[in-house]
Design a protein around this motif. Structure first.
Motif, PDB file in Angstrom:
ATOM      1  N   ASN A 767       0.801  -1.219   0.000  1.00  0.00           N
ATOM      2  CA  ASN A 767       0.000   0.000   0.000  1.00  0.00           C
ATOM      3  C   ASN A 767       0.836   1.271   0.000  1.00  0.00           C
ATOM      4  O   ASN A 767       0.358   2.319  -0.437  1.00  0.00           O
ATOM      5  N   TRP A 768       2.057   1.205   0.493  1.00  0.00           N
ATOM      6  CA  TRP A 768       2.950   2.372   0.499  1.00  0.00           C
ATOM      7  C   TRP A 768       4.105   2.189  -0.493  1.00  0.00           C
ATOM      8  O   TRP A 768       5.170   2.755  -0.318  1.00  0.00           O
ATOM      9  N   ALA A 769       3.846   1.424  -1.541  1.00  0.00           N
ATOM     10  CA  ALA A 769       4.901   1.148  -2.522  1.00  0.00           C
ATOM     11  C   ALA A 769       5.447   2.429  -3.140  1.00  0.00           C
ATOM     12  O   ALA A 769       6.669   2.606  -3.258  1.00  0.00           O
ATOM     13  N   GLY A 770       4.558   3.338  -3.548  1.00  0.00           N
ATOM     14  CA  GLY A 770       5.001   4.592  -4.149  1.00  0.00           C
ATOM     15  C   GLY A 770       5.808   5.451  -3.198  1.00  0.00           C
ATOM     16  O   GLY A 770       6.930   5.882  -3.526  1.00  0.00           O
ATOM     17  N   PRO A 771       5.294   5.740  -1.986  1.00  0.00           N
ATOM     18  CA  PRO A 771       6.081   6.538  -1.037  1.00  0.00           C
ATOM     19  C   PRO A 771       7.423   5.906  -0.675  1.00  0.00           C
ATOM     20  O   PRO A 771       8.416   6.625  -0.528  1.00  0.00           O
ATOM     21  N   ILE A 772       7.464   4.590  -0.526  1.00  0.00           N
ATOM     22  CA  ILE A 772       8.739   3.928  -0.215  1.00  0.00           C
ATOM     23  C   ILE A 772       9.728   4.142  -1.356  1.00  0.00           C
ATOM     24  O   ILE A 772      10.913   4.449  -1.134  1.00  0.00           O
ATOM     25  N   TRP A 773       9.254   3.985  -2.585  1.00  0.00           N
ATOM     26  CA  TRP A 773      10.127   4.143  -3.753  1.00  0.00           C
ATOM     27  C   TRP A 773      10.688   5.556  -3.818  1.00  0.00           C
ATOM     28  O   TRP A 773      11.896   5.747  -4.027  1.00  0.00           O
ATOM     29  N   TRP A 774       9.838   6.564  -3.605  1.00  0.00           N
ATOM     30  CA  TRP A 774      10.302   7.948  -3.685  1.00  0.00           C
ATOM     31  C   TRP A 774      11.230   8.294  -2.525  1.00  0.00           C
ATOM     32  O   TRP A 774      12.139   9.126  -2.672  1.00  0.00           O
ATOM     33  N   THR A 775      11.037   7.677  -1.369  1.00  0.00           N
ATOM     34  CA  THR A 775      11.930   7.930  -0.241  1.00  0.00           C
ATOM     35  C   THR A 775      13.341   7.461  -0.543  1.00  0.00           C
ATOM     36  O   THR A 775      14.321   8.184  -0.295  1.00  0.00           O
ATOM     37  N   THR A 776      13.474   6.245  -1.072  1.00  0.00           N
ATOM     38  CA  THR A 776      14.813   5.755  -1.410  1.00  0.00           C
ATOM     39  C   THR A 776      15.387   6.511  -2.600  1.00  0.00           C
ATOM     40  O   THR A 776      16.605   6.681  -2.702  1.00  0.00           O
ATOM     41  N   THR A 777      14.500   6.969  -3.475  1.00  0.00           N
ATOM     42  CA  THR A 777      14.962   7.725  -4.641  1.00  0.00           C
ATOM     43  C   THR A 777      15.483   9.104  -4.245  1.00  0.00           C
ATOM     44  O   THR A 777      16.350   9.667  -4.932  1.00  0.00           O
TER      45      THR A 777
END
Length: 920
Positions: A767-777
């Motif tokens: 459910n937080w796939a997008g936010p997790i991706w942008w955080t590491t990015t």
């Protein structure tokens, strides 16, 4: 270095966030008080309670059995519909109040009360035992207390958790293993023949989960839905025929019901019409004498409203009358009047409703201190009731006036029954919507702690003015926080929060276009225009929220063209595979080593791709209509659990391998890129946890990240960009602030049984796939921007030495000074005109975290204040309470563990990469 007090204040701020969240939650989601013990029959002038027409009950719950699944033309319940037409079945639509998830709905059906919203959390805690009903009055406890009372249960183990040591025989299955459509139901059905032949029980409970799992995985229109309905209908037929033919079952009432419904996405938990409208059918040959033959299938009177609408809590008092036991003490349900004709004696009918009214009156008197409830002569103005308590007192006065007017004689049923029904219905409505017993002191303490967290974050920024500046960027950052906080006080804006992030992100990209044009030789902000274009695609990918859910969007368009969506999915996987391959072979020089690296990456990529194909073959085979039938059959044989474990294991060992090689280069001072490598492997896990139609979004995210990295931004601007994009990506993937949007379809990837920690992590990643991706990015964007700045700096130094374009260089220098003054509020010192203040690399992450912490704490504070101020609001349980649950996940899950934990790890690794590159 930063002052110690500044660092300590930021640390304290982040420690206070989870404490504030938990303290407020304990005051906002308390257990509602209940009357302990078991009810007993009250002595009435009518004499003994009426004789019960039934002595056994078969209670069959089909999880998520929405009303149209049984009653509509497209239903698979053909036999059940034939019983309705023949008059031996009474159909209803049972209104299930929010939250529409299993545990609180089972509590409502068995106690007749309104469960606490805290059950939303406990519903996901498989090992929880604090929510037990062992000490509460329920119709199960009443049946067990009867002479010779024995109960059996098969299915959802929520019943075993709620009713420990209640069942003589039981076999439970986990309700969260949503990948299982078949075995979870077969495990129930295999016990049915044996129990139908047994005569030692007076209640058999079955809770089937397969239909709900199909909904979670593929929605109500899944090709698996109708076959599952037909399967359930055959169970109904088997049980009903046993009731007709077996003598020990002749006085059995058979109930088919859903605990809740589902929305168009196959999920539930909110207050949508589809979620709150489960079917409810009572079946028995004895009902033929009172039931009118009804048309079936039929059309709804309104959205999902078929036949008579009753409350789900009405099941408890109705069963009490039908089976002959006292109504549970905490019941707010009303006896369903359609069953009153089973008693020929009018006084028996009156007695049933009178006992129901007196039982509810006990609860009403605990809430409202009206003398009129006990004193029929107390002064009472019923012409215009000014409060809920007065309204109920007037309804009860109508009942007592009728009895007093009879001067000791029993009133006629036709005169007293309407008054009793009116009181019960009004009391049910008012008491069900009465505010919870909030612990206001804890609410205020939680608000105070959240305010303190925001204050400490602000202190950090004041002590370190490089964190936030008085500039255009600072103004926009402040506006985002202020407007978001204000928005939390409006229910419609909370439901449609995605639009706030979509519009603010659009305006931010427009501003970045202005920044870019200042640095562009042509004045054309190409990168910002690209960001706006891709942002427009992202926000149209999934329609979400309450008003626009189900509206046409890109994802649904792609589902109509399977070849196109698979082309995009495979392209995304291949692009990521290339990045992973590049990471693997970067350090290898030998041919054998490179060949092994190619095989490893090819194996990992193929496993990931085949997992998605196999996953879709089970959940949405219509997306593989273009695939050879033999190929689909082969995909169905692939073990999903082992494939997912292969992906996770491959990424884990990949991290170890890359960590060893890159770490060795870091130690020797050679250039390294471990942060990028870790991000790529994490991206593979994220794709595994993402719905198939959403996977191409991450290709678009990658392009957008590269565009942002190439913009001439300061660290403050990059952080604000990440805040906006984490929230935009959350909603663009189809999420919302409704519990029903929680995606459980990937909760069991690689898990063969329920494990609360593993499943919880997988659900969060899904459910937080997008936010997790942008955080590491965000770490990679910062590193890439710093690298580009270094290139620009070296280029300018070379031009200065070569004497080229001195006019252009002077313009760029003046523009940079102007922007530095406006965006960083920094100017050269009069004593040192050639020096400017710069932020050391090691403190960039602290500045980044400070901005994120202040945003998180202020947002949390606004939500807490809104929930406290609006705790008596009509939508407190359907809008604001779910929003607070999401705020808990954002603050504790995303901010603490992802922003600070994972983000800190990535930033530290990235810092090592930069140091080695500079040495090289």
């Amino acid at each position: 270095m930063l002052p110690n007090s500044s660092s300590i204040s930021l640390l304290i701020s982040n420690i206070l966030i989870p404490i504030a969240v938990l303290v407020f939650a304990t005051g906002f989601f308390p257990y509602k008080p209940f009357i302990p013990g078991l009810a007993t029959y009250q002595s009435l002038e009518y004499g003994d309670p009426p004789e019960a027409p039934f002595d056994k009950v078969i209670f069959m719950v089909v999880d998520a059995l929405r009303s149209d699944f049984v009653y509509s033309v497209n239903s698979g319940f053909s036999f059940t519909q034939s019983l309705i037409r023949s008059g031996v079945a009474l159909p209803f639509t049972a209104h299930a109040s929010s939250p529409t998830i299993t545990m609180p709905r089972v509590k409502a059906m068995t106690t007749g009360s309104v469960p606490s919203f805290l059950d939303v959390i406990l519903n996901f805690a498989e090992s929880d035992t604090t929510s037990t009903l062992a000490h509460q009055d329920t119709w199960l406890a009443q049946l067990k207390a009867k002479r010779g009372g024995r109960l059996v249960m098969y299915g959802d183990d929520t019943w075993l958790k709620l009713f420990p040591e209640t069942f003589t025989r039981a076999d439970g299955t986990s309700s969260f293993f949503v990948s299982d459509f078949t075995e979870v139901d077969n495990n129930v059905t295999r016990h049915v023949p044996e129990e139908l032949n047994a005569s030692d029980w007076n209640a058999m409970i079955m809770h089937y989960l397969g239909l709900d799992h199909i909904g979670h995985k593929a929605g109500p229109l899944s090709p698996n839905m109708i076959p599952k309905q037909v399967e359930m209908d055959r169970i109904v037929e088997q049980i009903y025929h046993a009731i007709e033919t077996k003598s020990h079952l002749k006085s059995t009432i058979f109930i088919l019901c859903g605990d809740h419904g589902m929305n168009d996405g196959g999920n539930h938990g909110g207050s949508g019409a589809g979620e709150t409208s489960p079917a409810l059918v009572f079946m028995s040959p004895k009902l033929k004498s009172i039931a009118k033959k009804k048309q079936s299938p039929t059309v709804p009177l309104s959205a999902f409203h078929y036949y008579t609408l009753v409350e789900q809590s009405d099941i408890a008092p109705t069963l009490a009358g039908l089976l002959g036991f006292p109504i549970p003490l905490n019941n707010l349900g009303v006896f369903i009047p359609d069953f009153l004709p089973l008693w020929n004696n009018g006084n028996d009918r009156v007695q049933l409703l009178l006992r129901n009214a007196l039982q509810i009156l006990n609860i009403v008197k605990m809430t409202f201190s009206q003398q009129a409830f006990d004193n029929p002569f107390a002064k009472l103005d019923c012409s215009d009731p000014t409060s809920s308590g007065t309204e109920l007192a007037c309804k009860w006065r109508r009942v007592t006036d009728i009895y007093r007017g009879m001067e000791g004689f029993k009133p006629k049923p036709e005169s007293i029954l309407p008054a009793l029904t009116a009181f019960c219905k009004s009391a049910q409505s008012i008491m069900s919507s009465t505010a919870s017993n909030y612990d206001v002191s804890r609410l205020l303490l939680g608000i105070g702690l959240a305010g303190a967290s925001a204050a400490f974050a602000l202190i950090h920024m004041l002590l370190d003015p490089k964190t936030i500046t008085i500039s255009a960027t600072g103004t926009q950052y402040s506006l985002v926080i202020a407007l978001y906080g204000i928005m939390m006080f409006a229910s419609s804006y909370v439901e449609e929060e995605q639009h706030f992030w979509y519009w603010t992100t659009s305006f931010w990209f427009m501003y970045l276009g202005i920044v870019e044009s200042r640095h562009s030789q042509t004045g054309l902000p190409k990168k910002s225009l690209g960001l706006l274009l891709f942002h427009r695609i992202v926000v149209r990918w999934n329609q979400t929220g309450q008003k626009h859910a189900g509206a046409p969007d890109i994802a649904h368009f792609l589902l109509s063209y399977p070849v196109l969506i698979w082309t995009l999915v495979i392209s995304t996987y291949l692009t990521l595979s290339y990045f992973v391959y590049r990471d693997y072979v970067r350090r290898l020089t030998g041919d054998f080593e490179r060949a092994m690296a190619r095989l490893s990456v090819a194996w990992l990529s193929l496993v990931a791709i085949f997992f998605k194909f196999a996953f879709v073959a089970r959940d949405a085979p219509e997306l593989l209509g273009w695939f050879p039938e033999s190929g689909v059959e082969w995909l169905l044989l692939l073990p999903l659990v082992k494939l997912a474990r292969g992906i996770f294991a491959g990424c884990f060992f990949g991290v170890l391998w890359l960590g060893y090689w890159e770490g060795m280069h870091i130690r020797t001072g050679q250039p390294a890129a471990l942060a990028q490598s870790l991000h790529n492997l994490l991206s593979l896990i994220i794709l595994t946890q993402t719905r198939t139609q959403n996977i191409p979004l991450f290709f678009i995210f990658t392009v957008m990240a590269n565009l942002i990295a190439r913009l001439p931004l300061i660290s403050f601007q990059r952080t604000l960009s990440i805040i906006l994009l984490t929230h935009t990506s959350f909603f663009s993937l189809g999420n919302s602030n409704a519990i029903s949007s929680i995606d459980l379809s990937n909760a069991y990837n690689g898990v063969s049984g329920y494990n609360v920690i593993a499943v919880g992590i997988l659900v969060f990643i899904s459910n937080w796939a997008g936010p997790i991706w942008w955080t590491t990015t965000s770490n990679l964007i910062s590193n890439q921007s710093l690298a580009l700045d270094d290139v620009r700096r070296k280029t300018k130094e070379n031009d200065r030495r070569n004497g080229k374009n001195w006019i252009l260089r002077e313009r760029e220098h003046l523009a940079s000074l102007a922007e530095r003054a406006s965006d960083e509020n920094v100017s050269p010192s009069p004593q040192e005109p050639n020096k400017t203040i710069s932020t050391p690399q090691q403190f960039l992450f602290i500045h980044h975290v400070a901005l994120l912490t202040f945003f998180t704490s202020v947002s949390l504070l606004a939500i807490m204040i809104a929930c406290t101020a609006l705790r008596t609001h009509l939508f407190i349980w359907t809008v604001f309470s779910p929003k607070y649950l999401y705020a808990m996940a954002w603050c504790m899950g995303h901010h603490i563990f992802i922003n600070i934990g994972l983000g800190g790890l990535m930033w530290w690794v990235g810092k090592m990469d930069i140091k080695t590159k500079k040495r090289a």
